[in-house]
Design a protein around this motif. Structure first.
Motif, PDB file in Angstrom:
ATOM      1  N   GLU A  66      10.211  -6.453  37.858  1.00 30.64           N
ATOM      2  CA  GLU A  66      10.649  -5.971  39.169  1.00 30.64           C
ATOM      3  C   GLU A  66      11.444  -4.678  39.017  1.00 30.64           C
ATOM      4  O   GLU A  66      12.004  -4.389  37.957  1.00 30.64           O
ATOM      5  CB  GLU A  66      11.513  -7.023  39.862  1.00 30.64           C
ATOM      6  N   ARG A  67      11.502  -3.922  40.088  1.00 33.39           N
ATOM      7  CA  ARG A  67      12.217  -2.641  40.058  1.00 33.39           C
ATOM      8  C   ARG A  67      13.734  -2.847  40.052  1.00 33.39           C
ATOM      9  O   ARG A  67      14.228  -3.892  40.493  1.00 33.39           O
ATOM     10  CB  ARG A  67      11.806  -1.783  41.264  1.00 33.39           C
ATOM     11  N   THR A  73      17.633  -2.838  40.974  1.00 32.96           N
ATOM     12  CA  THR A  73      18.405  -2.958  42.224  1.00 32.96           C
ATOM     13  C   THR A  73      19.855  -2.543  42.015  1.00 32.96           C
ATOM     14  O   THR A  73      20.662  -2.676  42.921  1.00 32.96           O
ATOM     15  CB  THR A  73      18.350  -4.409  42.740  1.00 32.96           C
ATOM     16  N   HIS A  80      17.732   3.239  45.939  1.00 37.48           N
ATOM     17  CA  HIS A  80      16.475   3.958  45.740  1.00 37.48           C
ATOM     18  C   HIS A  80      16.471   5.188  46.643  1.00 37.48           C
ATOM     19  O   HIS A  80      16.685   5.074  47.855  1.00 37.48           O
ATOM     20  CB  HIS A  80      15.284   3.065  46.090  1.00 37.48           C
ATOM     21  N   SER A 118       7.481  -2.506  38.072  1.00 41.18           N
ATOM     22  CA  SER A 118       8.264  -1.392  37.544  1.00 41.18           C
ATOM     23  C   SER A 118       7.826  -0.941  36.149  1.00 41.18           C
ATOM     24  O   SER A 118       7.959   0.232  35.816  1.00 41.18           O
ATOM     25  CB  SER A 118       9.740  -1.788  37.497  1.00 41.18           C
TER      26      SER A 118
END
Length: 259
Positions: A143-144, A146, A150, A158
Motif C-alpha cells: 500500500e502507498r 500515509t 499526498h 506502491s
C-alpha cells in the motif's frame, strides 16, 4: 603571421541543399557486453530492494526519505509552491500520458530515420517492461505511504514505483536506441547518462510528492534501468530478425514513400 592572409575576409558558407544532407553511415550497435555489465550491477539492487521490502527491513530508510523535505505540523514540503509545482512538472514526464507519447514518438522517429531494428527493439523493451512492472506490483501488493500528505493523485499499489520503472525503461531505452546513430563514445555516454539522470529525477519526485516510499522508487528505477540494458543486449537479435522480415518491410511507411 602569414602576411598573405592580411586583409582577407571569410565568406560565410552557403547552407547545403536539403537533397545533399544524409544520415551518418548505419551499422553502429550498442556494445552488448557493456549493456550486460550495467544490467548486472542494477539487477542485484532491484532484487535486494524486493527482499528488504518483503521482509520489512526498509522502515527507517523510508521514514527518513519521506520526512527529508518536510517541516511543520502539517508536514508540508520545504521550498514553497514554486518548488512544489516544479516537482509536479518533473513527475509528469514519467506519467502514463507523457511517457507513452514519448515512446510512440520515438518509435515513429526511428522509423523515419530508417532505424527499423532499433524501433522494433525499443517497442519490445517498453511493451515487455510494462508487463514486468505490473507483475511485480501484483505480487508484492504494498500500500502507498500515509505518513505524509499526498501532493498529487496516485492509485494502485506502491511497490515498485510505476513512474520510476517506466521513466528509466523508456528514457534509457530511447537513449540506447538513438545512440546507435553515432560511433563516438562521448555522444553515446552523454545521451545515456542524461537519460539516467532525468529518469532518476522523475523517480525521486514521487517521494517528494509523498505518494511513494523511497524503497519503491529505488526498486522501480533500478529495475527499469536494468531491464532497458538487458533488453538492449538480449533482444537485439530477435528484434533484428523481426525488423528484417518480409512483413516488417511491407508495413514500413518509409519504404512505401520511397517507391
Amino acid at each position: 603571421m602569414d602576411q598573405s592572409r592580411v586583409g582577407e575576409t571569410t565568406e560565410p558558407k552557403a547552407p547545403l541543399p536539403a537533397e545533399t544532407v544524409s544520415l551518418p553511415a548505419r551499422g553502429f550497435t550498442i556494445d552488448r557486453g557493456k549493456a550486460l555489465i550495467a544490467a548486472g550491477v542494477l539487477w542485484p539492487v532491484w532484487g535486494l530492494m524486493i527482499w528488504l521490502v518483503t521482509h520489512g527491513r526498509t522502515e527507517g530508510f523510508d521514514h527518513s526519505g519521506l520526512m527529508l523535505y518536510r517541516a511543520g505540523v502539517d508536514l508540508r514540503p520545504l521550498g514553497g509552491t514554486m518548488l512544489e509545482e516544479a516537482v509536479r512538472d518533473i513527475t509528469a514526464l514519467g506519467g502514463v500520458l507523457l511517457s507513452t507519447f514519448s515512446a510512440c514518438a520515438a518509435v515513429v522517429a526511428l522509423l523515419f530515420l530508417k532505424m527499423r531494428r532499433e524501433a522494433t527493439l525499443f517497442a519490445l523493451t517498453v511493451f515487455l517492461g510494462w508487463g514486468l512492472n505490473a507483475l511485480m506490483k501484483t505480487l508484492v501488493g504494498r500500500e502507498r505511504p500515509t505518513l505524509v500528505p499526498h501532493l498529487t493523485e496516485a492509485a494502485g499499489y506502491s511497490f515498485p514505483s510505476g513512474h520510476s520503472f517506466a521513466s528509466a525503461m523508456i528514457y534509457i531505452g530511447m537513449a540506447l536506441a538513438f545512440a546507435s546513430l553515432s560511433s563516438r563514445h562521448s555522444v553515446r555516454y552523454t545521451l545515456i547518462g542524461s537519460a539516467m539522470v532525468i529518469s532518476a529525477m522523475i523517480a525521486w519526485s514521487r517521494v517528494m510528492l509523498g505518494v511513494h516510499f523511497p524503497s519503491d522508487v529505488v526498486a522501480g528505477w533500478s529495475g527499469g534501468a536494468a531491464w532497458a540494458f538487458t533488453a538492449a543486449a538480449l533482444l537485439y537479435e530477435p528484434a533484428k530478425r523481426a525488423a528484417d522480415s518480409h512483413t516488417a518491410h511491407r508495413l514500413d511507411p518509409m519504404e512505401h514513400d520511397a517507391d
